[in-house]
Design a protein around this motif. Structure first.
Motif, PDB file in Angstrom:
ATOM      1  N   ALA A 154      20.698 -11.364  31.610  1.00 24.25           N
ATOM      2  CA  ALA A 154      20.708 -10.824  30.243  1.00 24.25           C
ATOM      3  C   ALA A 154      22.083 -10.961  29.584  1.00 24.25           C
ATOM      4  O   ALA A 154      23.102 -10.993  30.266  1.00 24.25           O
ATOM      5  CB  ALA A 154      20.298  -9.352  30.290  1.00 24.25           C
ATOM      6  N   TRP A 156      24.985  -9.630  26.415  1.00 24.36           N
ATOM      7  CA  TRP A 156      25.612  -8.337  26.139  1.00 24.36           C
ATOM      8  C   TRP A 156      25.270  -7.770  24.777  1.00 24.36           C
ATOM      9  O   TRP A 156      25.657  -6.648  24.458  1.00 24.36           O
ATOM     10  CB  TRP A 156      27.135  -8.457  26.268  1.00 24.36           C
ATOM     11  CG  TRP A 156      27.734  -9.631  25.539  1.00 24.36           C
ATOM     12  CD1 TRP A 156      28.099 -10.827  26.085  1.00 24.36           C
ATOM     13  CD2 TRP A 156      28.006  -9.751  24.132  1.00 24.36           C
ATOM     14  NE1 TRP A 156      28.574 -11.682  25.118  1.00 24.36           N
ATOM     15  CE2 TRP A 156      28.535 -11.035  23.905  1.00 24.36           C
ATOM     16  CE3 TRP A 156      27.856  -8.885  23.041  1.00 24.36           C
ATOM     17  CZ2 TRP A 156      28.900 -11.486  22.635  1.00 24.36           C
ATOM     18  CZ3 TRP A 156      28.220  -9.337  21.780  1.00 24.36           C
ATOM     19  CH2 TRP A 156      28.735 -10.615  21.592  1.00 24.36           C
ATOM     20  N   LEU A 162      17.217  -6.601  25.707  1.00 26.64           N
ATOM     21  CA  LEU A 162      16.922  -7.984  26.092  1.00 26.64           C
ATOM     22  C   LEU A 162      16.683  -8.116  27.591  1.00 26.64           C
ATOM     23  O   LEU A 162      15.963  -9.012  28.028  1.00 26.64           O
ATOM     24  CB  LEU A 162      18.026  -8.925  25.612  1.00 26.64           C
ATOM     25  CG  LEU A 162      18.065  -9.045  24.085  1.00 26.64           C
ATOM     26  CD1 LEU A 162      19.225  -9.929  23.648  1.00 26.64           C
ATOM     27  CD2 LEU A 162      16.752  -9.584  23.532  1.00 26.64           C
ATOM     28  N   ARG A 165      13.040  -6.864  27.895  1.00 23.41           N
ATOM     29  CA  ARG A 165      12.060  -7.712  27.209  1.00 23.41           C
ATOM     30  C   ARG A 165      11.364  -8.634  28.202  1.00 23.41           C
ATOM     31  O   ARG A 165      10.185  -8.932  28.076  1.00 23.41           O
ATOM     32  CB  ARG A 165      12.784  -8.521  26.122  1.00 23.41           C
ATOM     33  CG  ARG A 165      11.879  -9.366  25.281  1.00 23.41           C
ATOM     34  CD  ARG A 165      12.629  -9.998  24.143  1.00 23.41           C
ATOM     35  NE  ARG A 165      13.565 -11.022  24.570  1.00 23.41           N
ATOM     36  CZ  ARG A 165      14.280 -11.781  23.739  1.00 23.41           C
ATOM     37  NH1 ARG A 165      14.168 -11.588  22.444  1.00 23.41           N
ATOM     38  NH2 ARG A 165      15.096 -12.697  24.191  1.00 23.41           N
ATOM     39  N   LYS A 180      20.287  -9.350  36.510  1.00 29.17           N
ATOM     40  CA  LYS A 180      21.746  -9.373  36.375  1.00 29.17           C
ATOM     41  C   LYS A 180      22.089  -9.115  34.913  1.00 29.17           C
ATOM     42  O   LYS A 180      21.890  -9.957  34.044  1.00 29.17           O
ATOM     43  CB  LYS A 180      22.343 -10.721  36.783  1.00 29.17           C
ATOM     44  CG  LYS A 180      23.852 -10.564  36.984  1.00 29.17           C
ATOM     45  CD  LYS A 180      24.636 -11.845  36.843  1.00 29.17           C
ATOM     46  CE  LYS A 180      25.033 -12.155  35.426  1.00 29.17           C
ATOM     47  NZ  LYS A 180      25.946 -11.175  34.794  1.00 29.17           N
ATOM     48  N   GLU A 218      24.343 -17.604  39.377  1.00 25.18           N
ATOM     49  CA  GLU A 218      23.972 -18.869  40.035  1.00 25.18           C
ATOM     50  C   GLU A 218      23.409 -18.612  41.430  1.00 25.18           C
ATOM     51  O   GLU A 218      22.484 -19.301  41.871  1.00 25.18           O
ATOM     52  CB  GLU A 218      25.172 -19.821  40.084  1.00 25.18           C
ATOM     53  CG  GLU A 218      25.533 -20.300  38.690  1.00 25.18           C
ATOM     54  CD  GLU A 218      26.367 -21.571  38.656  1.00 25.18           C
ATOM     55  OE1 GLU A 218      26.490 -22.237  39.693  1.00 25.18           O
ATOM     56  OE2 GLU A 218      26.884 -21.886  37.568  1.00 25.18           O
ATOM     57  N   GLY A 233      20.848 -15.992  26.616  1.00 27.28           N
ATOM     58  CA  GLY A 233      22.295 -16.171  26.518  1.00 27.28           C
ATOM     59  C   GLY A 233      22.623 -17.463  25.802  1.00 27.28           C
ATOM     60  O   GLY A 233      21.842 -17.974  24.990  1.00 27.28           O
ATOM     61  N   SER A 234      23.777 -18.014  26.131  1.00 30.26           N
ATOM     62  CA  SER A 234      24.289 -19.164  25.385  1.00 30.26           C
ATOM     63  C   SER A 234      23.683 -20.482  25.878  1.00 30.26           C
ATOM     64  O   SER A 234      23.212 -20.582  27.014  1.00 30.26           O
ATOM     65  CB  SER A 234      25.809 -19.221  25.539  1.00 30.26           C
ATOM     66  OG  SER A 234      26.132 -19.412  26.900  1.00 30.26           O
ATOM     67  N   GLU A 255      16.097 -18.179  26.321  1.00 29.08           N
ATOM     68  CA  GLU A 255      16.241 -17.657  24.953  1.00 29.08           C
ATOM     69  C   GLU A 255      17.706 -17.846  24.584  1.00 29.08           C
ATOM     70  O   GLU A 255      18.579 -17.138  25.080  1.00 29.08           O
ATOM     71  CB  GLU A 255      15.860 -16.169  24.909  1.00 29.08           C
ATOM     72  CG  GLU A 255      14.402 -15.893  25.244  1.00 29.08           C
ATOM     73  CD  GLU A 255      13.461 -16.180  24.088  1.00 29.08           C
ATOM     74  OE1 GLU A 255      13.926 -16.625  23.017  1.00 29.08           O
ATOM     75  OE2 GLU A 255      12.253 -15.983  24.262  1.00 29.08           O
ATOM     76  N   LEU A 256      17.975 -18.820  23.720  1.00 26.65           N
ATOM     77  CA  LEU A 256      19.368 -19.249  23.511  1.00 26.65           C
ATOM     78  C   LEU A 256      19.846 -18.914  22.093  1.00 26.65           C
ATOM     79  O   LEU A 256      19.335 -18.011  21.461  1.00 26.65           O
ATOM     80  CB  LEU A 256      19.479 -20.732  23.840  1.00 26.65           C
ATOM     81  CG  LEU A 256      18.897 -21.124  25.215  1.00 26.65           C
ATOM     82  CD1 LEU A 256      18.938 -22.622  25.420  1.00 26.65           C
ATOM     83  CD2 LEU A 256      19.619 -20.397  26.345  1.00 26.65           C
ATOM     84  N   GLY A 257      20.777 -19.670  21.618  1.00 24.10           N
ATOM     85  CA  GLY A 257      21.459 -19.312  20.376  1.00 24.10           C
ATOM     86  C   GLY A 257      20.708 -19.698  19.111  1.00 24.10           C
ATOM     87  O   GLY A 257      19.598 -20.235  19.146  1.00 24.10           O
ATOM     88  N   CYS A 289      21.442 -13.306  18.128  1.00 18.68           N
ATOM     89  CA  CYS A 289      21.016 -14.698  18.256  1.00 18.68           C
ATOM     90  C   CYS A 289      20.353 -15.181  16.978  1.00 18.68           C
ATOM     91  O   CYS A 289      20.454 -16.322  16.603  1.00 18.68           O
ATOM     92  CB  CYS A 289      20.038 -14.830  19.411  1.00 18.68           C
ATOM     93  SG  CYS A 289      18.679 -13.654  19.310  1.00 18.68           S
ATOM     94  N   GLU A 390      27.166 -21.818  16.405  1.00 24.53           N
ATOM     95  CA  GLU A 390      26.852 -20.390  16.342  1.00 24.53           C
ATOM     96  C   GLU A 390      28.167 -19.603  16.421  1.00 24.53           C
ATOM     97  O   GLU A 390      28.963 -19.826  17.333  1.00 24.53           O
ATOM     98  CB  GLU A 390      25.962 -20.022  17.525  1.00 24.53           C
ATOM     99  CG  GLU A 390      25.557 -18.568  17.550  1.00 24.53           C
ATOM    100  CD  GLU A 390      24.731 -18.217  18.783  1.00 24.53           C
ATOM    101  OE1 GLU A 390      25.083 -18.675  19.877  1.00 24.53           O
ATOM    102  OE2 GLU A 390      23.748 -17.477  18.641  1.00 24.53           O
ATOM    103  N   PHE A 392      28.310 -16.008  16.115  1.00 18.41           N
ATOM    104  CA  PHE A 392      27.997 -14.765  16.822  1.00 18.41           C
ATOM    105  C   PHE A 392      28.917 -13.630  16.381  1.00 18.41           C
ATOM    106  O   PHE A 392      29.419 -12.850  17.174  1.00 18.41           O
ATOM    107  CB  PHE A 392      28.098 -14.981  18.340  1.00 18.41           C
ATOM    108  CG  PHE A 392      26.973 -14.293  19.081  1.00 18.41           C
ATOM    109  CD1 PHE A 392      25.662 -14.556  18.766  1.00 18.41           C
ATOM    110  CD2 PHE A 392      27.232 -13.368  20.088  1.00 18.41           C
ATOM    111  CE1 PHE A 392      24.618 -13.928  19.434  1.00 18.41           C
ATOM    112  CE2 PHE A 392      26.202 -12.725  20.759  1.00 18.41           C
ATOM    113  CZ  PHE A 392      24.894 -13.004  20.427  1.00 18.41           C
TER     114      PHE A 392
END
Ligand code: NAD
Length: 494
Positions: A154, A156, A162, A165, A180, A218, A233-234, A255-257, A289, A390, A392
């Motif tokens: 997730a 921040w 999120l 979700r 995490k 990772e 995240g990014s 789910e990205l930018g 986002c 982006e 942000f």
């Protein structure tokens, strides 16, 4: 030192228990409004991550969560929703302290998590298969089975919302979870895991490992027990996760930018549009986002709209999120503030005109925090990195158009495609433009807007797959097909 040792401590949450580590393995998390420490949080290692996967796999096979009928899981998730609702104010305050957002926004976020839990609990006992007519004396049916251990990573900006979700539907489907949270904002996720035991989730079903993305994230994704990854995240980190998960054909949601456009047509309700645009870019200090970071306004209404947007932006009350009157809080960290300021400078250097803000506020009370004034930049060149990338943060870029086709073309001229808003009273314009926008979500005359029951996801580089909506629980299952030969002497066919 004395202040440090009195800080609240948060541990790893494994196998139904919080596990604390030595001080040398804890990270201090800071209040973005003051940059002073508010808590000490365990910093998981790669070994802890592997241990969490082992715990979750054991729970998947032995805890009975997956085997329970969906009604049991629905009950536990509803109980968790009730526990969270009963503690909503404490969670909202913790979120605000840790992330910086205004308390009124944090309250909305926590309410959203409660509704998400309630929504998916209603789906937990509706996971169904099908019977399929096939040739010959056979009976064919499908069952939907949980995947196993699902990993959730997730960001921040909406720490608990999120995370849950994707965690909530994965649990509803019978999976066991390792979450995490983002390195800077892990507090509410750990607090929720504490509540989960009270709500009746079996030990090992929900595990939380706070820590560094590269080390812990990772290790979780690369672990052979990982059966799916939900990442928010990014883009660059999403690509890295896709690479690791792709090696073992692990299903993933990314789910990205975004770089979302808002298009305002001449017939729009300008008052409403101005309020939506201001909330869409300055809500959560622009750290969204789906932030409406590019405004395309028809030339005939440019002046009146910009006047309204500028007045609303200038009137926003900046301050610590915990103050009830605060309308925009600080950015999450000093480093992020520096990054956002860099984009403002780039827009200015490239020829954009800073109409509102563009600097840190001068009020001495705000000096220790990571504050930036709400910023409106008019006519930055389309090739400026402030327009392409982006940001942000609370930075709105404004462009003018005359031809609607040109507005749609320019709105689509981005590598992102998460969200878009259209402001018009004309039905044909609303439907026609919504259809042509390259975005996973389009809203008309209201933005940003989403619900647990509506799909959330992006196209192009904004992501892969969707969260939310009625199919979200099924997306954390796999289909098994079973064909039974019913015997008898009939000649086989097919
Ligand atoms: P980030 O990619 O830096 O971090 C996201 C998470 O990934 C964190 O938990 C981080 O610790 C972890 N991580 C970092 N490196 C990793 C690695 N190598 N392997 C595994 N995990 C790793 O993103 P962020 O700065 O926390 O969040 C901001 C970004 O998130 C923005 O781009 C924003 O648009 C995006 N976002 C998207 C949505 C959406 O729904 N589409 C929602 C919110 C935020």
């Amino acid at each position: 030192m004395a202040a440090t040792s009195s800080l609240a401590r948060f541990g790893l949450f494994l196998d139904g228990e919080e596990q604390f580590v030595g001080a040398d393995r804890e990270t201090e998390v800071l209040d973005p409004a003051t940059n002073t420490p508010i808590a000490r949080v365990a910093r998981a290692t790669a070994e802890d991550a592997r241990h969490a996967m082992e715990v979750a796999e054991r729970a998947f096979h032995n805890a009975g969560w997956a085997d329970d009928d969906g009604t049991q899981r629905a009950r536990a998730l509803r109980a968790l929703a009730r526990e969270l609702a009963a503690n909503a104010e404490a969670f909202a305050r913790l979120e605000t302290l840790n992330m910086g957002k205004p308390i009124r926004e944090a309250r909305v976020d926590i309410g959203y998590v409660v509704r998400t839990l309630e929504y998916v609990s209603g789906l937990a006992d509706k996971i169904e298969g099908a019977t399929i007519p096939v040739p010959g004396p056979r009976f064919d049916y499908t069952v939907r089975e949980p995947l196993g251990v699902t990993v959730h990573i997730a960001p921040w900006n909406y720490p608990l919302l999120l995370a849950m979700r994707s965690v909530a539907p994965a649990l509803a489907a019978g999976n066991t979870v390792v979450l995490k949270p983002a390195t800077w904002t892990p507090l509410t996720a750990i607090a929720l895991a504490r509540l989960s035991q009270k709500a009746g989730l079996h030990a090992g079903v929900l595990n939380v490992v706070p820590g560094d993305g590269r080390t812990v994230g990772e290790a979780l994704v690369a672990d052979p027990r990982c059966r799916s990854v939900s990442f928010t995240g990014s883009g660059p980190v999403g690509a890295r996760i896709a690479e690791i998960a792709g090696r073992r054909s692990i299903p993933m949601t990314l789910e990205l930018g975004g770089k979302s456009p808002a298009i305002v047509f001449p017939d729009a309700d300008l008052e409403r549009a101005a309020r939506g645009i201001v909330y869409g870019i300055f809500g959560n200090a622009g750290q969204m986002c789906w932030a409406a970071s590019r405004l395309f306004v028809h030339s005939s209404v440019r002046e009146p709209l910009l006047e309204k947007v500028a007045a609303l932006a200038r009137a926003l009350r900046l301050g610590p999120g915990v103050d009830e009157g605060t309308e925009m809080g600080p950015l999450v960290t000093r480093e992020h503030l520096a990054t956002v300021l860099g984009y403002v400078e780039a827009a200015r250097a490239d020829g954009g005109k800073v109409m509102v803000g563009g600097t840190r506020p001068t009020a001495p009370a705000l000096a220790p925090g990571n504050y930036l004034l709400p910023t409106v930049v008019v006519d930055p060149p389309p090739e400026s990195k402030a327009v392409r990338e982006e940001i942000f943060g609370p930075v709105l870029a404004v462009f003018e158009f005359t031809d609607p086709d040109e507005a749609v073309r320019r709105a689509n001229d981005t590598r992102y495609g998460l969200f878009a808003s259209v402001w018009t009273r004309d039905l044909a314009t609303a439907h026609g433009v919504a259809r042509r926008l390259e975005a996973g979500m389009v809203a008309v005359n209201e933005a940003p807007i989403t619900f647990p029951q509506t799909p959330f996801g992006g196209v192009k580089e904004s992501g892969l797959g969707v969260e939310q909506g009625r199919f979200v629980v099924e997306s954390y299952t796999r289909i098994k097909n079973v064909t039974i030969h019913l015997g008898g002497s009939k000649k086989r066919s097919g």
